[in-house]
Design an enzyme around this catalytic site. Structure first.
Site, PDB file in Angstrom:
ATOM      1  N   CYS A  59     -80.439   9.962  -1.681  1.00 26.95           N
ATOM      2  CA  CYS A  59     -79.956   8.846  -0.860  1.00 26.95           C
ATOM      3  C   CYS A  59     -78.564   8.411  -1.319  1.00 26.95           C
ATOM      4  O   CYS A  59     -78.402   7.938  -2.445  1.00 26.95           O
ATOM      5  CB  CYS A  59     -80.946   7.689  -0.957  1.00 26.95           C
ATOM      6  SG  CYS A  59     -80.334   6.120  -0.327  1.00 26.95           S
TER       7      CYS A  59
ATOM      8  N   CYS B 291     -78.374   4.893  -2.621  1.00 28.32           N
ATOM      9  CA  CYS B 291     -78.982   4.738  -3.958  1.00 28.32           C
ATOM     10  C   CYS B 291     -78.002   5.165  -5.043  1.00 28.32           C
ATOM     11  O   CYS B 291     -77.913   4.521  -6.096  1.00 28.32           O
ATOM     12  CB  CYS B 291     -80.264   5.564  -4.051  1.00 28.32           C
ATOM     13  SG  CYS B 291     -81.554   5.049  -2.908  1.00 28.32           S
TER      14      CYS B 291
END
Length: 511
Positions: free
Chosen positions: A77, A80
Site C-alpha cells: 500500500c 502505508c
C-alpha cells in the site's frame, strides 16, 4: 549414553517448565512468551514492533506498557509506506532504549497482506489501510472486535494521519503533554513518583527481569566466574529458580544451572572457551527473549546516572525475602550476601553491604527476620547515600534517597518520628506493620506469575543451617530443594539431578 541422558534431562526441564508455566490459566500468555513464543522485535532501525498472528497475543499480554497502538497495514500500500515515517516518529518516543517515555505506550504493526495475518486482521474488522487501534495491551486478546463496539476498551484512532495528529490524539486520550521533540532524561514531570503512588510497584516486575539479566551480563563481561566464586553463583541461581517473581526468569535460571552441571564440573576450572560457551547470551536469555530491554520503568531515574540497575537489584532482593519459607531464611541470607560480595562491581557498595552481612551473629530462623534485616540494611544504605549526595549535590531531584517506606505509603509502620539537629530522621517503627507492608508491596503488589498457592504453603525443609555453603553448591541442582517446592514436577527434576550427580561421583571414583 551421554546424548540420551542430556535429552532426558532436557525433556524433564521442559515438563517442569510446562507444569509451572501452564499451571495457572490467567498467565498462559506469560508462559508462552517465556517458552519462546511472542519473541517479537522491531525491524532493524525501527522503533515500532512487528507482530504477526503467531506472537500477537502473547507479546501484548506480557507488555509492560499501559497502552498499545497497533497499526494494521499492507506492505504493498503506497499510503502505508508514506505513513510509516510518521508512525515511527511517534514510536521512537515510547519504544526502545532511547525512548523519552519508555513503558508508557507500545507501538506495534501487523502486515495484513501476509497470509498468516488474514484471520487476525479480519478479527479486528480491518477495512482500510493504515488502520490504527488503541487500548490496553491485554485487551487485544479477543475473538472479534468492531469499531464503536460497546463495552470495549479498544478504540479506533480516527485522526492519526500525521505524527503530530497521532501524538495529539494520544495526549488527549491520556491527559498527557508528550512532545515529538522530547528527549530521554529531559522530562522530569513525566517520571512516576513511586514514593507516593503505591500502584507503581506493579510495573517493577519488568525492572526485576532487567536487573537479573543485567547482573548476568556484568558477570560474563568482567569474567567474574572463578573457582572461588562458582559456588556462590550456583547458590544464588538456586534461589532464583524457586523464588524469582518472574516465571520466565525462574525457567532461565534452571536452564543456566543445567549448563553449569554439564560444562563446569566441581573440581575443574572453567576455561575461557567453556565460559563463553556456557554463558553465551545468558544475560539475554535468562529472563526470555527481548530482555534486557535497555531501559527501566519503575526504576527509571530523571538522570542517566541515577537509579536503574541498583534499584532493580534491591527490588529483586526484597521480592526474594518475602517469597521464601522460614526454613530457607539462613540459606537465602548467605546466598544474597555472597552474591553481592562476589559479583556486585561497585567496590565501596559491595564492601559496605558485606560489612552489614558480617555483623549478623545469629542465624536467621524465619523469613520475617530476614525480610526485616534486608529492609534495615537498605535504610542504612539510604542514610549513608543521603549524606553523600547532600555533600556532593548529585541527588536525583525526582527521586532523592529517603527512609523507606515513607509515611504516605505506610502510616501504620510509624509509631513516632522526629528529626535530629542535623536533620536526620529518627523513627520508632512498628515492625509487624513494616513486615506486612513488605510482603504486600514486594509480594502481592509486585505483579508476577508467581503462584500464591505455592507461596502460602511453603514451610521449607531445606538445606540444614549447619550445612556448608560450599557443599550445598558442589551438588548444584541436587541441593536446590527450593526447586522441588515450586511444583511437583520441579521436585521430580531435582531428584533426577541428584541422581545424576551421584552417578557422576561414583564413575569418577571408579576411574
Amino acid at each position: 549414553m551421554a546424548a540420551s541422558t542430556a535429552a532426558a534431562r532436557r525433556l524433564l526441564l521442559a515438563l517442569a517448565v510446562l507444569a509451572a508455566c501452564l499451571g495457572s490459566a490467567p498467565h498462559g500468555a506469560v508462559a508462552l512468551r517465556s517458552l519462546g513464543v511472542g519473541g517479537a522485535k522491531a525491524a532493524d532501525g525501527d522503533a515500532a514492533v512487528d507482530l504477526d498472528a503467531s506472537n500477537f497475543t502473547a507479546f501484548l499480554q506480557t507488555s509492560p506498557e499501559s497502552f498499545a497502538v497497533v497499526e494494521f497495514f499492507a506492505h504493498w500500500c503506497p499510503a502505508c509506506r508514506n505513513y510509516k515515517p510518521h508512525y515511527e516518529r511517534v514510536a521512537k518516543l515510547f519504544n526502545g532504549p532511547d525512548a523519552a517515555h519508555p513503558g508508557t505506550v507500545v507501538m506495534a504493526r501487523v502486515d495484513c497482506a501476509s497470509k498468516v495475518n488474514v484471520d487476525l486482521c479480519n478479527k479486528f474488522s480491518v477495512d482500510h489501510y493504515p488502520y490504527l487501534v488503541w487500548g490496553p495491551p491485554t485487551k487485544f486478546n479477543l475473538a472479534q472486535w468492531k469499531p464503536k463496539q460497546e463495552n470495549s476498551e479498544l478504540e479506533l484512532i480516527d485522526d492519526g494521519r500525521t505524527a503530530d495528529r497521532l501524538l495529539k490524539w494520544i495526549n488527549k486520550k491520556m491527559g498527557s503533554s508528550f512532545n515529538l521533540d522530547d528527549k530521554k532524561y529531559e522530562n522530569e514531570s513525566m517520571h512516576p513518583k513511586n514514593t507516593s503512588d503505591p500502584e507503581q510497584i506493579v510495573r517493577a516486575i519488568y525492572d526485576v527481569e532487567e536487573a537479573t539479566s543485567h547482573a548476568l551480563q556484568i558477570i560474563l563481561e568482567h569474567k567474574m566466574i572463578k573457582p572461588d566464586t562458582r559456588d556462590s553463583l550456583i547458590s544464588f541461581l538456586q534461589i532464583l529458580v524457586a523464588h524469582h517473581p518472574s516465571k520466565r526468569c525462574r525457567r532461565g535460571s534452571a536452564e543456566l544451572l543445567i549448563d553449569f552441571d554439564d560444562h563446569w564440573h566441581t573440581n575443574l576450572s572453567l576455561s575461557l572457551e567453556d565460559s563463553t560457551t556456557l554463558l553465551k547470551g545468558a544475560g539475554e536469555k535468562v529472563c526470555g527473549n527481548g530482555v534486557p530491554r535497555g531501559y527501566w520503568i519503575f526504576c527509571r531515574g530523571s538522570k542517566k546516572e541515577t537509579r536503574g540497575f541498583s534499584c532493580g537489584l534491591w527490588v529483586l532482593l526484597h521480592s526474594l525475602t518475602v517469597r521464601i519459607g522460614d526454613g530457607e531464611s539462613q540459606t537465602t541470607f548467605t546466598s544474597i550476601c555472597d552474591f553481592i560480595h562476589n559479583f556486585f562491581i561497585c567496590e565501596e557498595c559491595r564492601t559496605h553491604f558485606y560489612e552489614m552481612c558480617s555483623s549478623v551473629s545469629v542465624p536467621f530462623k524465619s523469613a520475617r527476620d530476614l525480610a526485616l534485616w534486608l529492609w534495615t540494611a537498605h535504610n542504612k544504605v539510604n542514610e549513608r547515600l543521603m549524606k553523600e549526595e547532600k555533600e556532593l549535590d548529585n541527588a536525583d531531584p525526582s527521586f532523592p534517597k529517603i527512609i523507606w517506606p515513607p509515611k504516605q505509603l505506610c502510616p501504620l509502620c510509624y509509631r513516632s518520628s522526629s528529626r535530629t539537629a542535623d536533620g536526620a530522621m529518627q523513627v520508632e517503627w512498628n515492625e509487624d506493620e513494616v513486615f506486612n507492608f513488605l510482603v504486600n508491596y514486594y509480594g502481592k503488589m509486585l505483579v508476577s506469575s508467581y503462584r500464591e498457592t505455592s507461596m502460602q504453603s511453603f514451610q521449607v525443609a531445606s538445606i540444614s543451617d549447619d550445612s556448608s555453603a560450599s557443599s550445598a553448591a558442589t551438588v548444584p541442582i541436587g541441593a536446590a530443594l527450593g526447586i522441588a517446592l515450586a511444583s511437583c514436577t520441579f521436585g521430580a527434576l531435582a531428584c533426577f539431578w541428584r541422581t545424576q550427580q551421584k552417578n557422576r561421583k561414583q564413575r569418577k571414583n571408579w576411574n
